[in-house]
Design an enzyme around this catalytic site. Structure first.
Site, PDB file in Angstrom:
ATOM      1  N   ASN A   1     -10.410   0.560  -0.158  1.00 19.12           N
ATOM      2  CA  ASN A   1      -9.406   0.469   0.905  1.00 19.12           C
ATOM      3  C   ASN A   1      -9.969   0.836   2.269  1.00 19.12           C
ATOM      4  O   ASN A   1     -10.588   1.891   2.426  1.00 19.12           O
ATOM      5  CB  ASN A   1      -8.271   1.448   0.610  1.00 19.12           C
ATOM      6  CG  ASN A   1      -7.317   0.939  -0.433  1.00 19.12           C
ATOM      7  OD1 ASN A   1      -7.634   0.008  -1.168  1.00 19.12           O
ATOM      8  ND2 ASN A   1      -6.152   1.547  -0.510  1.00 19.12           N
TER       9      ASN A   1
ATOM     10  N   GLY B   1      -7.952   8.548   7.019  1.00 15.95           N
ATOM     11  CA  GLY B   1      -8.139   8.860   8.434  1.00 15.95           C
ATOM     12  C   GLY B   1      -9.595   8.949   8.859  1.00 15.95           C
ATOM     13  O   GLY B   1     -10.509   8.589   8.113  1.00 15.95           O
TER      14      GLY B   1
ATOM     15  N   GLU C   1      -1.615   5.963  -8.595  1.00 16.02           N
ATOM     16  CA  GLU C   1      -2.584   6.973  -8.135  1.00 16.02           C
ATOM     17  C   GLU C   1      -2.399   8.266  -8.901  1.00 16.02           C
ATOM     18  O   GLU C   1      -1.283   8.717  -9.125  1.00 16.02           O
ATOM     19  CB  GLU C   1      -2.402   7.213  -6.630  1.00 16.02           C
ATOM     20  CG  GLU C   1      -3.391   8.237  -6.073  1.00 16.02           C
ATOM     21  CD  GLU C   1      -3.456   8.247  -4.548  1.00 16.02           C
ATOM     22  OE1 GLU C   1      -3.210   7.199  -3.918  1.00 16.02           O
ATOM     23  OE2 GLU C   1      -3.764   9.317  -3.991  1.00 16.02           O
TER      24      GLU C   1
ATOM     25  N   ASP D   1       2.795   4.935  -5.416  1.00 10.99           N
ATOM     26  CA  ASP D   1       2.030   6.157  -5.187  1.00 10.99           C
ATOM     27  C   ASP D   1       2.858   7.372  -5.583  1.00 10.99           C
ATOM     28  O   ASP D   1       3.645   7.892  -4.799  1.00 10.99           O
ATOM     29  CB  ASP D   1       1.615   6.241  -3.714  1.00 10.99           C
ATOM     30  CG  ASP D   1       0.775   7.484  -3.442  1.00 10.99           C
ATOM     31  OD1 ASP D   1       0.604   8.312  -4.365  1.00 10.99           O
ATOM     32  OD2 ASP D   1       0.291   7.630  -2.309  1.00 10.99           O
TER      33      ASP D   1
ATOM     34  N   ASP E   1       0.853  -1.195   0.000  1.00 14.09           N
ATOM     35  CA  ASP E   1       0.000   0.000   0.000  1.00 14.09           C
ATOM     36  C   ASP E   1       0.892   1.250   0.000  1.00 14.09           C
ATOM     37  O   ASP E   1       1.804   1.369   0.828  1.00 14.09           O
ATOM     38  CB  ASP E   1      -0.855  -0.045   1.278  1.00 14.09           C
ATOM     39  CG  ASP E   1      -1.995   0.955   1.264  1.00 14.09           C
ATOM     40  OD1 ASP E   1      -2.434   1.346   0.169  1.00 14.09           O
ATOM     41  OD2 ASP E   1      -2.458   1.334   2.366  1.00 14.09           O
TER      42      ASP E   1
ATOM     43  N   ASP F   1      -8.796   0.948   6.399  1.00 11.22           N
ATOM     44  CA  ASP F   1      -7.876   0.802   7.517  1.00 11.22           C
ATOM     45  C   ASP F   1      -8.498   1.385   8.791  1.00 11.22           C
ATOM     46  O   ASP F   1      -8.646   0.705   9.801  1.00 11.22           O
ATOM     47  CB  ASP F   1      -6.545   1.509   7.193  1.00 11.22           C
ATOM     48  CG  ASP F   1      -5.486   1.236   8.239  1.00 11.22           C
ATOM     49  OD1 ASP F   1      -5.775   0.536   9.226  1.00 11.22           O
ATOM     50  OD2 ASP F   1      -4.355   1.727   8.097  1.00 11.22           O
ATOM     51  N   THR F   2      -8.922   2.647   8.704  1.00 10.08           N
ATOM     52  CA  THR F   2      -9.432   3.349   9.891  1.00 10.08           C
ATOM     53  C   THR F   2     -10.550   2.576  10.598  1.00 10.08           C
ATOM     54  O   THR F   2     -10.578   2.498  11.830  1.00 10.08           O
ATOM     55  CB  THR F   2      -9.916   4.759   9.484  1.00 10.08           C
ATOM     56  OG1 THR F   2      -8.792   5.471   8.949  1.00 10.08           O
ATOM     57  CG2 THR F   2     -10.480   5.532  10.654  1.00 10.08           C
TER      58      THR F   2
END
Ligand code: G3H
Ligand code: 13P
Ligand code: ZN
Length: 309
Positions: free
Chosen positions: A254, A181, A134, A104, A82, A256-257
């Site tokens: 995606n 986030g 990206e 990225d 990632d 994560d948070t």
């Protein structure tokens, strides 16, 4: 079954108008929680490793844990880098056995992003590894780097076409209003769906990727706050918007948070209710269960990815 790259899963996801969940992993309990959910849902899976995760866990431990998960379940799993920040990092992960990498270059000038993405694609494709790139820049916090909302740039549809043609990259992460986030929107959540539709129409059959796609589930924010946390004003991407995006060419979402919040909420609750507990298994176990619950919900109710293997 060995690790798989993303080619087959994206082809099927595009045709079936659903999305594959790409979940960030940092330790054994997180991997086990995600994999248990995907196994029950019979869902393909992307497990992704950030720079922060590599520093925290050492990628070899994560790769061996993911290999153990495949041996245990026989699920099609891609191990993905990632936000790879350089050709060298991508090369190292490919050499270490990752089946997919992201370069990225979103902060680089367009031509430089194309040049390095192309270089990664050439190296990766020779080894059967898929590549994500990206274009456009998301706001938010990623690996201690903060991109302010005013510095974020949405993806230009014509540039996206030129980028894909000139790099041969397998999937493209686009910026349409999501951010990394827990604090994604100041006012009402809003994504630029006309832009997504335009990009998708210009690139028929091509898999797009949404980063910063956690929904920041209220239930877990509230649980964190009920047991000593203080996370005010967190706001994520509504689930119906993710479902809508997956019908418009977004094949990888995606997260994560939401995993961080779920695990932390469960651990906070467990320790608050059992203040004398000091056996890590007693609180990491509930943390793992919470991860499983949130991933299962997303796969089944949001990404529409159950029973796809
Ligand atoms: O996109 C960023 C992910 O949330 C990973 O964050 O580098 O702190 O592990 P991290
Ligand atoms: P979230 O912060 O919304 O979970 O996004 C994660 C991500 O995009 C990882 O690359
Ligand atoms: Zn991201």
């Amino acid at each position: 079954m060995p690790l798989v790259n993303t080619a087959e899963m994206f082809k099927k996801a595009y045709e079936g108008k659903y999305a594959i969940g790409a979940f960030n992993v940092n330790n054994m309990e997180i991997i086990q929680g995600i994999v248990a959910a995907a196994n029950e849902e019979k869902s393909p899976l992307i497990l992704q490793v950030s720079a922060g995760a590599r520093k925290y866990a050492n990628p070899i431990y994560l790769r061996k844990l993911v290999e153990a998960a495949i041996e245990d379940t026989n699920l099609p799993i891609a191990l993905h880098l990632d936000h790879g920040e350089s050709f060298e990092i991508c090369k190292q992960c490919i050499d270490d056995g990752f089946s997919s990498v992201m370069f990225d270059g979103s902060a680089l000038p367009f031509e430089e992003n194309i040049r390095i993405t192309r270089q990664v694609v050439e190296y990766a494709h020779a080894k059967g590894v898929s590549v994500e790139a990206e274009l456009g820049k998301l706001a938010g916090v990623e690996d201690d780097v903060q991109v302010k909302a005013e510095d974020a740039t949405y993806t230009d549809p014509d540039q996206a076409v030129e980028f894909v043609e000139r790099t041969g990259v397998d999937s493209l992460a686009i910026a349409i209003g999501t951010s990394h986030g827990a604090y994604k929107f100041k006012g009402e959540p809003k994504l630029d769906f006309p832009r997504l539709e335009k990009i998708s129409n210009l690139l028929p059959g091509y898999p797009l990727v949404l980063h910063g796609a956690s929904s920041v589930l209220e239930e877990y924010v509230a649980m964190c706050n009920a047991f000593g946390g203080n996370i005010p004003g967190a706001k994520g991407v509504p689930e119906d918007m993710l479902a809508q995006a997956s019908k418009l060419g977004v094949c990888k979402i995606n997260v994560d948070t939401d995993l961080r919040l779920a695990m932390t909420a469960a651990i906070r609750k467990c320790l608050a209710e059992n203040p004398n507990e000091f056996d890590p298994r007693k609180y990491l176990g509930p943390g793992r269960d919470a991860i499983k619950q949130v991933v299962q919900h997303k796969i089944k109710n949001v990404f529409n990815c159950s029973n796809r293997i």
